[in-house]
Design an enzyme around this catalytic site. Structure first.
Site, PDB file in Angstrom:
ATOM      1  N   ASP A 130       0.869  -1.179   0.000  1.00  0.00           N
ATOM      2  CA  ASP A 130       0.000   0.000   0.000  1.00  0.00           C
ATOM      3  C   ASP A 130       0.901   1.223   0.000  1.00  0.00           C
ATOM      4  OD1 ASP A 130      -2.274  -1.551   0.213  1.00  0.00           O
ATOM      5  OD2 ASP A 130      -2.577  -1.194   2.354  1.00  0.00           O
ATOM      6  N   ARG A 181      -1.283  -0.349  -8.431  1.00  0.00           N
ATOM      7  CA  ARG A 181      -2.686  -0.043  -8.081  1.00  0.00           C
ATOM      8  C   ARG A 181      -2.753   1.486  -7.980  1.00  0.00           C
ATOM      9  NH1 ARG A 181      -3.482  -0.631  -2.378  1.00  0.00           N
ATOM     10  NH2 ARG A 181      -3.863  -2.845  -2.551  1.00  0.00           N
TER      11      ARG A 181
HETATM   12  P1  FDA Z   1     -14.180   9.491  -4.342  1.00  0.00           P
HETATM   13  O1  FDA Z   1     -13.707   9.843  -2.979  1.00  0.00           O
HETATM   14  O2  FDA Z   1     -14.347  10.588  -5.331  1.00  0.00           O
HETATM   15  O3  FDA Z   1     -15.529   8.685  -4.211  1.00  0.00           O
HETATM   16  C1  FDA Z   1     -16.295   8.283  -5.329  1.00  0.00           C
HETATM   17  C2  FDA Z   1     -17.555   7.603  -4.808  1.00  0.00           C
HETATM   18  O4  FDA Z   1     -17.190   6.391  -4.138  1.00  0.00           O
HETATM   19  C3  FDA Z   1     -18.301   8.399  -3.759  1.00  0.00           C
HETATM   20  O5  FDA Z   1     -19.199   9.289  -4.351  1.00  0.00           O
HETATM   21  C4  FDA Z   1     -18.985   7.291  -2.972  1.00  0.00           C
HETATM   22  O6  FDA Z   1     -20.120   6.827  -3.669  1.00  0.00           O
HETATM   23  C5  FDA Z   1     -17.970   6.199  -2.973  1.00  0.00           C
HETATM   24  N1  FDA Z   1     -17.083   6.237  -1.790  1.00  0.00           N
HETATM   25  C6  FDA Z   1     -15.782   6.605  -1.761  1.00  0.00           C
HETATM   26  N2  FDA Z   1     -15.269   6.469  -0.521  1.00  0.00           N
HETATM   27  C7  FDA Z   1     -16.284   6.027   0.255  1.00  0.00           C
HETATM   28  C8  FDA Z   1     -16.386   5.682   1.631  1.00  0.00           C
HETATM   29  N3  FDA Z   1     -15.340   5.791   2.462  1.00  0.00           N
HETATM   30  N4  FDA Z   1     -17.571   5.244   2.092  1.00  0.00           N
HETATM   31  C9  FDA Z   1     -18.645   5.109   1.262  1.00  0.00           C
HETATM   32  N5  FDA Z   1     -18.597   5.413  -0.055  1.00  0.00           N
HETATM   33  C10 FDA Z   1     -17.458   5.878  -0.551  1.00  0.00           C
HETATM   34  N6  FDA Z   1      -5.280   5.135  -0.422  1.00  0.00           N
HETATM   35  C11 FDA Z   1      -3.978   5.337  -0.116  1.00  0.00           C
HETATM   36  O7  FDA Z   1      -3.591   6.448   0.214  1.00  0.00           O
HETATM   37  N7  FDA Z   1      -3.089   4.286  -0.174  1.00  0.00           N
HETATM   38  C12 FDA Z   1      -3.462   3.043  -0.567  1.00  0.00           C
HETATM   39  O8  FDA Z   1      -2.634   2.146  -0.641  1.00  0.00           O
HETATM   40  C13 FDA Z   1      -4.829   2.837  -0.893  1.00  0.00           C
HETATM   41  N8  FDA Z   1      -5.268   1.610  -1.295  1.00  0.00           N
HETATM   42  C14 FDA Z   1      -6.547   1.481  -1.808  1.00  0.00           C
HETATM   43  C15 FDA Z   1      -6.950   0.269  -2.351  1.00  0.00           C
HETATM   44  C16 FDA Z   1      -8.176   0.166  -2.984  1.00  0.00           C
HETATM   45  C17 FDA Z   1      -8.586  -1.129  -3.607  1.00  0.00           C
HETATM   46  C18 FDA Z   1      -9.060   1.304  -3.026  1.00  0.00           C
HETATM   47  C19 FDA Z   1     -10.369   1.240  -3.719  1.00  0.00           C
HETATM   48  C20 FDA Z   1      -8.683   2.473  -2.409  1.00  0.00           C
HETATM   49  C21 FDA Z   1      -7.441   2.576  -1.785  1.00  0.00           C
HETATM   50  N9  FDA Z   1      -7.049   3.751  -1.164  1.00  0.00           N
HETATM   51  C22 FDA Z   1      -5.725   3.919  -0.809  1.00  0.00           C
HETATM   52  C23 FDA Z   1      -8.059   4.787  -0.826  1.00  0.00           C
HETATM   53  C24 FDA Z   1      -8.160   5.841  -1.908  1.00  0.00           C
HETATM   54  O9  FDA Z   1      -6.998   6.596  -1.946  1.00  0.00           O
HETATM   55  C25 FDA Z   1      -9.376   6.774  -1.675  1.00  0.00           C
HETATM   56  O10 FDA Z   1      -9.213   7.436  -0.466  1.00  0.00           O
HETATM   57  C26 FDA Z   1     -10.710   6.057  -1.662  1.00  0.00           C
HETATM   58  O11 FDA Z   1     -10.763   5.036  -2.605  1.00  0.00           O
HETATM   59  C27 FDA Z   1     -11.874   7.042  -1.976  1.00  0.00           C
HETATM   60  O12 FDA Z   1     -11.710   7.598  -3.226  1.00  0.00           O
HETATM   61  P2  FDA Z   1     -12.479   7.140  -4.556  1.00  0.00           P
HETATM   62  O13 FDA Z   1     -11.447   6.887  -5.579  1.00  0.00           O
HETATM   63  O14 FDA Z   1     -13.395   6.040  -4.294  1.00  0.00           O
HETATM   64  O15 FDA Z   1     -13.196   8.462  -5.056  1.00  0.00           O
END
Ligand code: FDA
Length: 319
Positions: A130, A181
């Site tokens: 990560d 990733r």
């Molecule tokens: P965004 O925040 O724009 O959300 C898009 C939509 O997703 C929202 O409108 C909502 O519907 C849904 N959503 C997002 N987060 C949600 C929540 N917490 N609860 C409910 N719904 C939610 N970060 C990092 O710094 N280091 C890492 O190694 C990782 N590893 C990682 C692995 C995987 C498989 C994922 C999916 C994410 C990570 N992350 C991470 C976290 C990432 O950086 C980020 O904070 C979250 O994925 C939220 O961002 P989105 O890309 O989903 O977009």
């Protein structure tokens, strides 16, 4: 503002002590966490596998403060790999370097990574590092490169689109064979390090998606392993439908094979979208965390979406 406060709280020992004492907090966290034990995580992964989803198993823990804890975390990961092989699940593993003592001693962490990766390699599993807050990024990249130097090829890493530096970093590690990733980034970073505006983080996400796809395509676009143990070079970690649509569109435009484009999401978030992507034929992998060290992970999930705070508080009122 609220996000920054929550991310501060995710690291505050005093807040952790208070919140982990509340039963309703643990209950709220269970939306995002498979359970305290490996067996609970296993059950979750088996049901995800039945629905056509792969998993990446994360034994929760980060920022250990002494070498005993670091050694213990490494030993536990090796035991987890043995159990995974025994039961035969479609999953790889994800871990945090600060859980293995990165902040205490790079060489100690390197040693543990070598041992974990070597056991994982016996089972054909890829280990994903990560990506944590920005002061650890140089050392995470160095870890990847030093492992390559000693012949370890089954370790990949995550990148954050909110960091200005990620594009340049990807241009270095992609030719070195890194499986990536891509995610947006979950920590609180200053504006001299990370894009402060969400629109810029999103635009950079799309730009980096294209960069990774192009690089993977030039290298033959290896598909996802059907046993779920090795993600392809391109793994798009987001729940954002616009980012997912862009990745799909760009991949189609350049004739990138569907099975080489993996989408990754977190347990408990957008399971409808996870299943829809499987139905379309894409590999989809769910990040499945388990363990008793759930506090910082959970508070970062609250920080991502203020609406989660209401869900948290409603659990409080339910007692
Ligand atoms: P965004 O925040 O724009 O959300 C898009 C939509 O997703 C929202 O409108 C909502 O519907 C849904 N959503 C997002 N987060 C949600 C929540 N917490 N609860 C409910 N719904 C939610 N970060 C990092 O710094 N280091 C890492 O190694 C990782 N590893 C990682 C692995 C995987 C498989 C994922 C999916 C994410 C990570 N992350 C991470 C976290 C990432 O950086 C980020 O904070 C979250 O994925 C939220 O961002 P989105 O890309 O989903 O977009």
């Amino acid at each position: 503002m609220l996000r920054a406060l929550l991310i501060y709280l995710s690291k505050a020992t005093w807040a952790r002590r208070i919140v982990t004492g509340w039963r309703f907090a643990r209950r709220s966290a269970s939306r995002f966490i498979a359970g305290d034990t490996f067996d609970e995580a296993l059950e979750k992964i088996q049901s995800l596998n039945e629905e056509g989803l792969f998993a990446t198993l994360d034994h929760l823990g980060e920022n250990v403060t002494n070498t005993e804890e670091a050694h213990k975390a490494a030993k536990e990961y090796i035991e987890i790999l043995d159990r995974m092989e025994e039961v035969g699940i479609k999953s790889n593993v994800s871990l945090k370097l600060t859980q293995l003592g990165l902040e205490l001693d790079f060489d100690l962490c390197f040693d543990s990574m070598k041992r974990i990766a070597s056991r994982a390699a016996e089972y054909g599993i890829m280990v994903r590092m990560d990506i944590e807050d920005s002061p650890t990024v140089d050392r995470t990249i160095l870890m990847f490169q030093k492992l390559r130097e000693v012949g370890v090829t089954n370790v990949g890493m995550a990148f954050q689109s909110y960091l200005y530096r990620s594009e340049a970093d990807l241009k270095v590690v992609l030719p070195q064979g890194a499986h990536i990733r891509l995610c947006k980034g979950a920590y609180n970073e200053p504006p001299d390090v990370a894009f402060p505006r969400k629109a810029d983080v999103d635009a950079n996400f799309d730009k980096l998606t294209a960069l990774i796809i192009d690089s993977a395509l030039a290298d033959g676009a290896e598909p996802a392993d059907p046993n779920g143990k090795v993600p392809p070079v391109t793994a798009i970690g987001t729940h954002d439908e616009k980012r997912i649509a862009y990745a799909k569109r760009y991949a189609e435009q350049v004739n990138f094979p569907q099975r080489a484009l993996e989408f990754q999401m977190l347990l408990g978030i957008r399971s409808d979208l996870q299943k829809a992507l499987v139905k379309m034929g894409y590999p989809v992998r769910i990040y499945v965390p388990f363990g008793t060290e759930w506090y910082p992970y959970f508070v970062r999930r609250l920080a991502e979406r203020p609406a989660n705070l209401w869900f948290f508080l409603s659990n409080f009122f339910r007692g």
